[in-house]
Design a protein around this motif. Structure first.
Motif, PDB file in Angstrom:
ATOM      1  N   GLU A   1     -48.543   3.869  32.288  1.00 20.96           N
ATOM      2  CA  GLU A   1     -49.063   4.636  31.066  1.00 20.96           C
ATOM      3  C   GLU A   1     -50.563   5.101  31.606  1.00 20.96           C
ATOM      4  N   ASN A   2     -51.339   3.915  32.183  1.00 22.55           N
ATOM      5  CA  ASN A   2     -52.680   4.045  32.508  1.00 22.55           C
ATOM      6  C   ASN A   2     -52.821   5.195  33.718  1.00 22.55           C
ATOM      7  N   ASN A   3     -51.819   5.386  34.366  1.00 24.23           N
ATOM      8  CA  ASN A   3     -52.009   6.162  35.783  1.00 24.23           C
ATOM      9  C   ASN A   3     -51.330   7.551  35.348  1.00 24.23           C
ATOM     10  N   LYS A   4     -51.244   7.600  34.087  1.00 24.26           N
ATOM     11  CA  LYS A   4     -50.833   9.184  33.603  1.00 24.26           C
ATOM     12  C   LYS A   4     -49.745   9.670  34.307  1.00 24.26           C
ATOM     13  N   SER A   5     -48.827   9.000  34.589  1.00 22.85           N
ATOM     14  CA  SER A   5     -47.623   9.457  35.188  1.00 22.85           C
ATOM     15  C   SER A   5     -46.820  10.247  34.000  1.00 22.85           C
ATOM     16  N   ARG A   6     -45.977  11.057  34.716  1.00 25.76           N
ATOM     17  CA  ARG A   6     -45.144  12.093  33.548  1.00 25.76           C
ATOM     18  C   ARG A   6     -43.902  11.305  33.058  1.00 25.76           C
ATOM     19  N   GLY A   7     -43.711  10.344  33.542  1.00 30.18           N
ATOM     20  CA  GLY A   7     -42.411   9.476  33.167  1.00 30.18           C
ATOM     21  C   GLY A   7     -42.039   8.371  33.806  1.00 30.18           C
ATOM     22  N   LEU A   8     -41.023   7.661  33.399  1.00 26.10           N
ATOM     23  CA  LEU A   8     -40.693   6.245  34.002  1.00 26.10           C
ATOM     24  C   LEU A   8     -39.298   6.011  34.220  1.00 26.10           C
ATOM     25  N   ILE A   9     -38.853   5.827  35.283  1.00 25.55           N
ATOM     26  CA  ILE A   9     -37.470   5.360  35.568  1.00 25.55           C
ATOM     27  C   ILE A   9     -37.292   3.905  35.884  1.00 25.55           C
ATOM     28  N   LEU A  10     -36.470   3.195  35.171  1.00 28.70           N
ATOM     29  CA  LEU A  10     -36.359   1.962  35.368  1.00 28.70           C
ATOM     30  C   LEU A  10     -35.132   1.716  36.126  1.00 28.70           C
ATOM     31  N   THR A  11     -35.276   0.645  37.291  1.00 38.20           N
ATOM     32  CA  THR A  11     -34.089   0.428  37.906  1.00 38.20           C
ATOM     33  C   THR A  11     -34.230  -0.803  38.709  1.00 38.20           C
ATOM     34  N   SER A  12     -33.365  -1.342  39.698  1.00 32.77           N
ATOM     35  CA  SER A  12     -33.256  -2.552  40.014  1.00 32.77           C
ATOM     36  C   SER A  12     -33.042  -2.715  41.635  1.00 32.77           C
ATOM     37  N   ALA A  13     -33.939  -3.478  42.367  1.00 32.49           N
ATOM     38  CA  ALA A  13     -33.640  -3.426  43.719  1.00 32.49           C
ATOM     39  C   ALA A  13     -32.460  -4.010  44.355  1.00 32.49           C
ATOM     40  N   HIS A  14     -31.459  -4.542  43.338  1.00 30.15           N
ATOM     41  CA  HIS A  14     -30.322  -5.149  43.806  1.00 30.15           C
ATOM     42  C   HIS A  14     -29.051  -4.220  43.469  1.00 30.15           C
ATOM     43  N   SER A  15     -28.166  -4.258  44.755  1.00 26.59           N
ATOM     44  CA  SER A  15     -27.135  -3.307  44.803  1.00 26.59           C
ATOM     45  C   SER A  15     -26.234  -3.711  43.546  1.00 26.59           C
ATOM     46  N   ASN A  16     -25.889  -4.481  43.043  1.00 25.46           N
ATOM     47  CA  ASN A  16     -24.826  -4.656  42.135  1.00 25.46           C
ATOM     48  C   ASN A  16     -25.014  -5.210  40.729  1.00 25.46           C
ATOM     49  N   VAL A  17     -26.598  -5.602  40.604  1.00 28.83           N
ATOM     50  CA  VAL A  17     -26.916  -5.891  39.103  1.00 28.83           C
ATOM     51  C   VAL A  17     -28.133  -5.214  38.777  1.00 28.83           C
ATOM     52  N   PHE A  18     -28.073  -4.364  37.581  1.00 36.28           N
ATOM     53  CA  PHE A  18     -29.534  -4.083  37.040  1.00 36.28           C
ATOM     54  C   PHE A  18     -30.399  -5.054  36.463  1.00 36.28           C
ATOM     55  N   SER A  19     -29.843  -6.137  35.375  1.00 37.57           N
ATOM     56  CA  SER A  19     -30.522  -7.036  34.971  1.00 37.57           C
ATOM     57  C   SER A  19     -29.184  -7.683  34.265  1.00 37.57           C
ATOM     58  N   ALA A  20     -29.235  -9.184  34.731  1.00 39.02           N
ATOM     59  CA  ALA A  20     -28.322 -10.226  34.064  1.00 39.02           C
ATOM     60  C   ALA A  20     -28.839 -10.482  32.593  1.00 39.02           C
ATOM     61  N   GLY A  21     -29.978 -10.181  32.270  1.00 43.79           N
ATOM     62  CA  GLY A  21     -30.409 -10.551  30.896  1.00 43.79           C
ATOM     63  C   GLY A  21     -31.111 -11.825  31.116  1.00 43.79           C
ATOM     64  N   LEU A  22     -31.534 -12.435  29.822  1.00 41.07           N
ATOM     65  CA  LEU A  22     -32.485 -13.469  29.740  1.00 41.07           C
ATOM     66  C   LEU A  22     -31.963 -14.560  30.766  1.00 41.07           C
TER      67      LEU A  22
END
Length: 280
Positions: A65-86
């Motif tokens: 937000e502070n670097n004035k980007s035009r948008g945000l894409i959220l992703t994962s560095a891992h090949s088979n999991v986005f996020s397993a949750g808490l």
């Protein structure tokens, strides 16, 4: 779906700069040609959300937000999991204060992502149960790779998903479908999620998912960003106001429920099953 010509136009730019490496569990990379930031979660093996990852997510969203980007894409560095949750290890056999901290930081991540005026999209490159689904549905657009699962499966763990957690889910699914899925703790396959409207597009690879997310954000290029952001927040204002009213009670309710013997037993059984699977 977005027009393929727009996708190709946005995808041409490949020059980017790494903005953040200070936080170990997330990185921020900004494409210099599109101005779009990619926020990548990287907590091996499955991006389970411990307090540190939740804090790093908040810091990275603020940075974008502070670097004035035009948008945000959220992703994962891992090949088979986005996020397993808490991270259940954060919640199992621990004290009430730790439970309060974990839930408070999850709330903080949700409000940071759900309440940002920036265009947001999730490139879901693997499984996204529970808190992973929460992050994805806090975004405005979702692109998912085939043959993975997404959903809010809290009911299977004996946990009640509060209204604020369900809000992103109910924003994109018909109420009847959302109610049944939540009460069943249902996990949708990628194809089922696409057909239900839980995800917007399917991509064959992470790279294609990121490109499609960038194309979605690029579709706002000729729209006044202030007007776009305020319009978005008007749609989300009621959910945010309701959340702010009950957030303290919500923390207390979660800590009481998660620390109960019944729920702790379910968590213990779940962890034991995971351990046994790992031995096979």
């Amino acid at each position: 779906m977005l027009h393929s010509n727009l996708l190709r136009l946005v995808a041409r730019g490949s020059s980017s700069r790494l903005m953040s490496t200070a936080t170990k569990l997330t990185t921020v990379e900004v494409n210099d040609e599109t101005g779009i930031a990619t926020l990548t979660m990287n907590r091996p093996p499955v991006n389970s959300q411990n307090v540190q990852l939740l804090l790093d997510l908040q810091a990275s969203i603020s940075e974008i937000e502070n670097n004035k980007s035009r948008g945000l894409i959220l992703t994962s560095a891992h090949s088979n999991v986005f996020s397993a949750g808490l991270d259940i290890f954060e919640m199992y056999n621990t004290d009430v204060e730790r439970l309060r901290t974990v839930w408070t930081e999850l709330q903080n991540v949700w409000i940071a992502l759900y309440g940002t005026s920036l265009p947001t999209a999730a490139a879901i490159n693997g499984h996204a149960p529970a808190g992973g689904c929460l992050l994805a549905t806090a975004c405005e657009y979702r692109v998912m790779r085939p043959n993975f699962l997404i959903g809010l499966n809290e009911a299977q763990l004996g946990i009640i998903a509060p209204k604020w957690l369900m809000s992103g889910f109910t924003n994109v699914l018909p109420k009847r479908v959302a109610e049944r899925a939540l009460t069943q703790g249902r996990m949708f396959t990628t194809q089922e999620a696409f057909e239900a409207g839980l995800v917007d597009e399917i991509a064959s690879s992470k790279e294609e998912a990121v490109e499609k997310c960038a194309a979605f954000i690029g579709s706002f290029a000729k729209v006044n960003p202030l007007a776009r952001g305020l319009t978005k927040l008007q749609f989300r204002a009621d959910n945010i106001k309701e959340f702010e009213k009950i957030r303290e009670k919500d923390v207390a309710d979660f800590a009481a429920l998660a620390s109960s013997p019944e729920v702790q037993k379910v968590m213990g059984t779940y962890l034991e099953n995971l351990k046994n699977k790992g031995k096979k």
